[in-house]
Scaffold this motif. Sequence first.
Motif, PDB file in Angstrom:
ATOM      1  N   PHE A 623       0.781  -1.151   0.045  1.00 39.58           N
ATOM      2  CA  PHE A 623       0.008   0.101  -0.012  1.00 39.58           C
ATOM      3  C   PHE A 623       0.916   1.344  -0.015  1.00 39.58           C
ATOM      4  N   ASP A 624       0.405   2.332  -0.564  1.00 37.62           N
ATOM      5  CA  ASP A 624       1.007   3.631  -0.635  1.00 37.62           C
ATOM      6  C   ASP A 624       1.064   4.252   0.821  1.00 37.62           C
ATOM      7  N   ARG A 625       0.160   4.154   1.248  1.00 44.28           N
ATOM      8  CA  ARG A 625      -0.148   4.946   2.582  1.00 44.28           C
ATOM      9  C   ARG A 625      -1.121   4.258   3.456  1.00 44.28           C
ATOM     10  N   VAL A 626      -0.671   4.350   4.598  1.00 44.53           N
ATOM     11  CA  VAL A 626      -2.116   3.765   5.621  1.00 44.53           C
ATOM     12  C   VAL A 626      -2.132   4.647   6.882  1.00 44.53           C
ATOM     13  N   VAL A 627      -3.408   4.866   7.210  1.00 43.24           N
ATOM     14  CA  VAL A 627      -3.800   5.809   8.124  1.00 43.24           C
ATOM     15  C   VAL A 627      -4.528   5.188   9.291  1.00 43.24           C
ATOM     16  N   THR A 635       3.829  -1.343  11.531  1.00 44.87           N
ATOM     17  CA  THR A 635       4.691  -1.379  10.105  1.00 44.87           C
ATOM     18  C   THR A 635       4.469  -2.677   9.209  1.00 44.87           C
ATOM     19  N   LYS A 636       4.184  -3.764   9.912  1.00 45.55           N
ATOM     20  CA  LYS A 636       3.891  -4.969   8.997  1.00 45.55           C
ATOM     21  C   LYS A 636       2.346  -5.303   9.062  1.00 45.55           C
ATOM     22  N   TYR A 656      -4.456   3.395   1.331  1.00 49.61           N
ATOM     23  CA  TYR A 656      -4.466   3.982   0.194  1.00 49.61           C
ATOM     24  C   TYR A 656      -3.309   3.328  -1.116  1.00 49.61           C
ATOM     25  N   PHE A 657      -3.664   3.162  -2.310  1.00 50.38           N
ATOM     26  CA  PHE A 657      -2.825   2.706  -3.087  1.00 50.38           C
ATOM     27  C   PHE A 657      -3.273   3.537  -4.643  1.00 50.38           C
TER      28      PHE A 657
END
Length: 848
Positions: A623-627, A635-636, A656-657
Amino acid sequence: MAPFGSSSLLTVDLGQQYVDFFAYFRHSLLHDPSGIFYTFQKALGGEMVSTWTYYLLSPFNLLLLFFPDHNLTSGIFLITVLKYGAAGLSFTWLLFKTGRQTGWATLGFSTSYALMGWMIANQLNLIWLDAVILLPLIILGLLRLIDTGKIRGYVGWLTAALVINYYMAYMMAIFVSLFFIWEITRRWTDRQTLVRQTIRFLGSSLLAGGLAAVTLLPTWAALQSSKATYTVTHWSFKFDYFPLKMLAKFFLGSFNFNQMPKGLPNIFVGSLVLIGVLTALLFKRRPRRQWLATLLVTFFLGLSLCFDPLNLIWHGLQYPIWYPYRFSFVVCFWLIWLAADTLQPDLTLNLRQILVITIVASAVFVYIGLSLKAFDFLDDQQFIYGILFFVAALCLLALPRHDHQIFQLAFFLFAVVELSCNAIVSLNHISYVSNPEYQTYQKILTTQTDAVTRRDKGLYRLTPTFMRTKNDPLSGQYNGGSVFSSTLEKSMVTFMGNIGSPDGDGFVAYTNGTVLSDALLNDKYFINQQASTAGTKNPNKLNQTPLLTVSTRPDLASYMPIKHDGAITTYENQNALPMGFIADSDSLKGPLFSADPTQYQANLWASLTGRKADRQLFTAENFDRVVFNNVNQQTKLTGAILQKTNIMKPGSVTFYFTPKTNNSFYLTLGGTISNTKASFTLNDKPLGQYPTYRNTIIVNLANHQKGKRVKLTVNLKKSSLWLQNFTLYQFNNPQFEQSLKRLQAHPLNIQHHSQSSLTGTITAPTNGAVLMTTIPYSTGWQATVDGHRVPVNKAAETFVALKLSKGHHTVSLTYWPPLLLPGLIITILCLTGIGLFVGFRYLQRRQN
């Protein structure tokens, strides 16, 4: 209830399973008899003999032929009422013919039987109710066999039970054997008579089995690949619950929804019957041997209701999935029979008997009252009414009988009132599907599927992205990929679980396809409800009601829209392979197993194409970003355990990706990520997903969305969530389409097909070529190539395949149920033997 109101009797399995089988029953008998033995409407295809012998052979079902599919609820209502009446009638007939009761009291006992707790709780299991009707008739035949040696009644009714529903007949056979032992113990005279009666009983029972062999043998063969595979081999010698808890089920209204999946036995029989049973057990009104035999049988039946090994035996060595203690109807029969045998017109309870019964009942009332909070099906009001009914019944039986007619009428009315109150309270504890809701959905489904079948008369599969039940293909008469059936083949359950679609011991749902599985399984058409317009009111369209979306499929962007109908669009999958095609010989070795459904699909595809590179069709992506919102940072992601920071506030994680290609993207979800633990939204819209699954599934997230951001939000419903097998994959569409051309090069051109046969032509490019089909393998399939019988092989551990020599061939596949012919021969021989015996006896009488 329909047709007199807007409600229906559809609830739980009756609404989620049986009604669709009834629609299939109508369609098979009226329009397409080829589907009687086999149908492609059952998952990817499956035998139907065991379905008929478990669900559909009740003679009452013939009434459904007069009700169109959208009015099946009215037919079900009629059959339900008639089965209640027939149960009461058969028990009345038993009491009348054996002289156990006379007058209005007979109807009191038969009302207790027809409206007993088991009957009310299992009204929704309409397919089982014939057993309650047949049991008194079998017992009557058994008593005549013991009295006179005549076997006609016993053999005839037992045969009917075995044919109509083998599962319930198995339970009745156990009870009838127990009843026979009890009866001959009561009648003991000498050893010679005992041996003669036992031989008659065993011989008659075997004859009934022989007469029913035409259904029993093919059913047994079918069950070896389905229900019989779940037989328990390890025994646990324990009690299922504290035995005294079952006493709470003698109070009226002691049933609710929670009792269906895992509850106590439904044994409500009414206060009059309970007092009759107590009288029979507590006071030796019969010779000592008879009294002891009665005690032992009652104890054994009571122990069966709580002791695990006995419970398992009654259920054919398989723990029931929902509806526990299914055999308790025989216990109710036994209790009512004892009461009817004891509460004779000349019996008036004396002071001592009243005192003893009062003490025993008071002890029960105290125990239940102190434990009331432990029974979610019983409240204070029901408890009090139960006590009042029991006291009133005791007073009724203790009153002097100056006029037997008035007493019997009072007896009957009391039973009617109490049993009716129990029915009303119990049935109001569960909810039902409204009749308009059912009818509207059926019209939507058939309108959409009929449009496809009129357009294309070929052999293919079709998948709606919405669902009312997993048996929609059976009621909508289309070849789908889902089914809910107790007789579902285990190999199909395993295959669906392996490719990442929801599965269970009795169901599969093809709701999580990929472009690979869609093509492989000949899924040629998709009917999709647009989420943005679902439920839009349009007076010219049927689809005015939002449908339950069970599959979000961005992959439909790769398919061609062919029809729009308001909020519903139909797509054609131009990549769909035919039902048969030439595949690599590796397909006969089976795919390389993988617990990851994406890898399993890739391995399967590689075994068909012969290209090792196809094993890498799916590649893991980040994934591009994780909120994280009120959730601990991770982290994993795969295998992570998400924890809410503040358990009192909502918690969510947004992923998000942005796809860099127009390929398909998929997410795998482990079986622990259920809808009870989390909800999902895709691009701020609810993610359609069938809620029940136990293995890792594949979810389609994107297709043809290069450069467009994709947003997936996971909302935690609990304080924590395990992201089991939570991995994002990209699918190599160009490589897949290149490999697909290999399999499309040599198709099976089907010229004729029915539900149980097909004929087509194909050109094999080499000797030893493999004709791969996506017809589920079964020993019932028989194949000919150019008119010559050839062996049927199993490909990919699941499907029918044939080996062909080089050249052009005509291939025919026909399904014939295993062991049907031997069963038919045995039944004919038994009928012939009976006919010869009757003819011989007739000639003897003529000569005499």
